[in-house]
Design a protein around this motif. Sequence first.
Motif, PDB file in Angstrom:
ATOM      1  N   GLY A   1      -3.754   0.301   4.812  1.00 33.77           N
ATOM      2  CA  GLY A   1      -5.021   0.267   4.097  1.00 33.77           C
ATOM      3  C   GLY A   1      -5.079  -0.710   2.946  1.00 33.77           C
ATOM      4  N   LEU A   2      -4.176  -1.691   2.906  1.00 39.36           N
ATOM      5  CA  LEU A   2      -4.146  -2.645   1.798  1.00 39.36           C
ATOM      6  C   LEU A   2      -4.917  -3.906   2.158  1.00 39.36           C
ATOM      7  CD1 LEU A   2      -0.371  -2.333   0.817  1.00 39.36           C
ATOM      8  CD2 LEU A   2      -2.323  -1.125  -0.178  1.00 39.36           C
ATOM      9  N   GLN A   3      -5.220  -4.696   1.142  1.00 39.91           N
ATOM     10  CA  GLN A   3      -5.912  -5.962   1.348  1.00 39.91           C
ATOM     11  C   GLN A   3      -5.259  -7.038   0.503  1.00 39.91           C
ATOM     12  OE1 GLN A   3     -10.052  -5.384   0.402  1.00 39.91           O
ATOM     13  NE2 GLN A   3     -10.476  -4.274   2.298  1.00 39.91           N
ATOM     14  N   LEU A   4      -5.466  -8.289   0.925  1.00 35.95           N
ATOM     15  CA  LEU A   4      -5.019  -9.400   0.100  1.00 35.95           C
ATOM     16  C   LEU A   4      -5.773  -9.405  -1.226  1.00 35.95           C
ATOM     17  CD1 LEU A   4      -4.783 -12.545   2.434  1.00 35.95           C
ATOM     18  CD2 LEU A   4      -2.898 -11.425   1.245  1.00 35.95           C
ATOM     19  N   PRO A   5      -5.105  -9.682  -2.323  1.00 37.50           N
ATOM     20  CA  PRO A   5      -5.829  -9.846  -3.585  1.00 37.50           C
ATOM     21  C   PRO A   5      -6.660 -11.114  -3.543  1.00 37.50           C
ATOM     22  CG  PRO A   5      -3.526 -10.406  -3.873  1.00 37.50           C
ATOM     23  CD  PRO A   5      -3.655  -9.842  -2.489  1.00 37.50           C
ATOM     24  N   PRO A   6      -7.668 -11.244  -4.387  1.00 42.75           N
ATOM     25  CA  PRO A   6      -8.521 -12.443  -4.366  1.00 42.75           C
ATOM     26  C   PRO A   6      -7.712 -13.712  -4.622  1.00 42.75           C
ATOM     27  CG  PRO A   6      -9.505 -10.704  -5.700  1.00 42.75           C
ATOM     28  CD  PRO A   6      -8.116 -10.252  -5.386  1.00 42.75           C
TER      29      PRO A   6
END
Length: 718
Positions: free
Chosen positions: A420-425
């Motif tokens: 459930g993680l995403q790349l940071p901007p």
Amino acid sequence: MAAAVAAAACVLAGSLTATSGASAAGPSFTVRPSVNQLYVLDAAPGEQLALVQGDDVVASGTVDELGSLAWRQLDAGSYEVRGEGGTSTPVTVTDFGGPPPPSSFYSGQALGDGFGYITTRDGTTLSANVSLPKGRSGPFPTVVEYSGYDPSNPANTTFAQLFNALGFAYVGVNVRGTGCSGGAFMTFEPVQSIDGYDVIETVAAQPWAAGKVGMVGISYPGIEQLYVARTQPPHLAAITPLSVIDDTYRGTLYPGGILNTGFAVPWAKERAAQAAPYGQAWAKARAEAGDEECAENQRVRLQNVDLATMIDDNPFYSSGIGDPINPSVWAPDIDVPVFIAGAWQDEQTGGHWPALISRLTGSPHVYANLVNGSHIESLSLGIFGRYADFLDLYVAHRVPGTAKKLVAPILAQALTGVGGLQLPPGIDYTGMSYRQALAAYEAQKPVRVLFEEGAAAGQPAGSPLPRFVRTFSSWPIESVRPTALYLDGKRLGGARPAQAPSPRVRGYVADPSALPAVDFPGGNIWSADPTYDWRQIPPGKGLGWITAPLERTVVAIGTGSVDLWIRSSAPDTDLEVTLSEVRPDGTEVYVQSGWLRASHRALDRTRSTAISPVHTDLAADAAPLPAGRWTKVRVELFPFAQPFRKGSRIRLTLDAPGGARPQWAFARTVSDGERVQVLADRRHPSRLVLPVVPGVQVPAAAPPCASLRSQPCRTYPG
């Protein structure tokens, strides 16, 4: 393939027939010259052979049971091999810095999608597996992974799928002496670098490859990138070494001159086992299924170097052995853009690698990413986005795409178990041309320090994301201020201790069995929540010093030095120092460690600084501790980055090695119950010197201790 083999032989010394050394009445064995090496094949097992140069016998040996014999570390020149049946025709051994084959040698080889072989300049074939992006038409930007693991194993598809998803063709190649590749094996030997040159040029010559190619891989294949790049293949676009070493001897194998039997020795033994004939099961399966090339390529494996004996026989640094496999020596030869990343607390390669950054002077662009955490942290979400952008910009020469946003979370979950993680901007490249995108990337400061990995706001504890990031223009950081904290009794302080009426001496019994190696019985060390078994030093088995609560936050980034005046009841002793933070609530957080065998205390004066003691580790400089006399030793704290917040205390401990870092152990320590004393007074200023960087802003509150990746916590006994 036959044409390529013939071309390889022409490069060296004529046709294969000419180099075989077999005349009508002469010996029946085959002689294959190589780069500073020479192989004998097809000889009678047990036959005694001599290597002749001119009128001199320069080496001799016995043919192994598979009919092979290899000689290494030969000077370039003409040689003959003499056996019972006569003497071979002359063959030419080439030099490491010799000219490469013509471009036709590379363009004459054909690689298709799937498994195949690449022929090197000495005629050795290396197993390779090509994976082209499905459903797309080429040519493709291409990356190569090169190591002694199993990158050419067709069943090993993890990285092939990853890079295909990012729009790259992927080529996995086994180094010589491993998998289905021919030749004999020694870890990181120079001929592997030359082979790597041939691999890059062959891959780049394929019609499905779009011009220059890049190199990828973490750990072993990350390190191999350095070795290949030093040979400067014309069609190498860039490298991305992740979780690597800077110095084989000092960084991982013999830190401080003490043999690392916890990770380094078992790793070497495992490499030797996998390089044995059919040491990798997948290679045996291919041979049994009819791959005659794979079967043929096992024949020289009994000529592999005995790595265990080589390690045991070289407890000191030797330039003849060490320099060719020491990336920090020849790093200036690397002339392509470099994206390098790794972790301070790496439980495998060790975290000493940042010393390599300042040595990459020949590279036009060096992007360094430094983070707390484990061996796989270099692929964490805080790094992966910029890693993918680097490959797009410097290998594919295109505006960075968005596929990384889909790939990175899947990879992070596979490595750490956190979903459930995403790349940071990152940089928004929308609407940019390639030139604009490249300019935006290059406008960033090249050194990124990711702090408090595992404690990102709003994410599960232990997630592979940093809490905050700070960027700098160079490494070491230009504004660093060496800051001394002096040992005074049991305290660390900013002023030298006053001269006491009697010497301020503390001592301990050096007992390597007093502490077990740090364990993680809670499961995978790469997971979000391993349960560490990090214990306090038992009374009398070590020493500790601690500051008063800090009046202001101190941020340290870089290497440190522990300068001690010691005396021992034995002529030698092994030292382990550990830096930690003790928070106001009594929680102690691991930061970093360092090691030194006292007899290795001689410094390289030209390279050492106040925060970076560099030891020569030469046999000629080794010296026992003088009996009954105080002797100054400087122990290097491996690099780290840590905010010590206001109200926390800085702690330093000293004991015999082995109880500070997971997977690192020192079973062959010289310590065995000797009494070690430390003197700390005005004339003998024992001290801790920290790399303090002023002006670094950090969040006011410390993160939950257990969230920090690879920084164990325990209760401070008070």
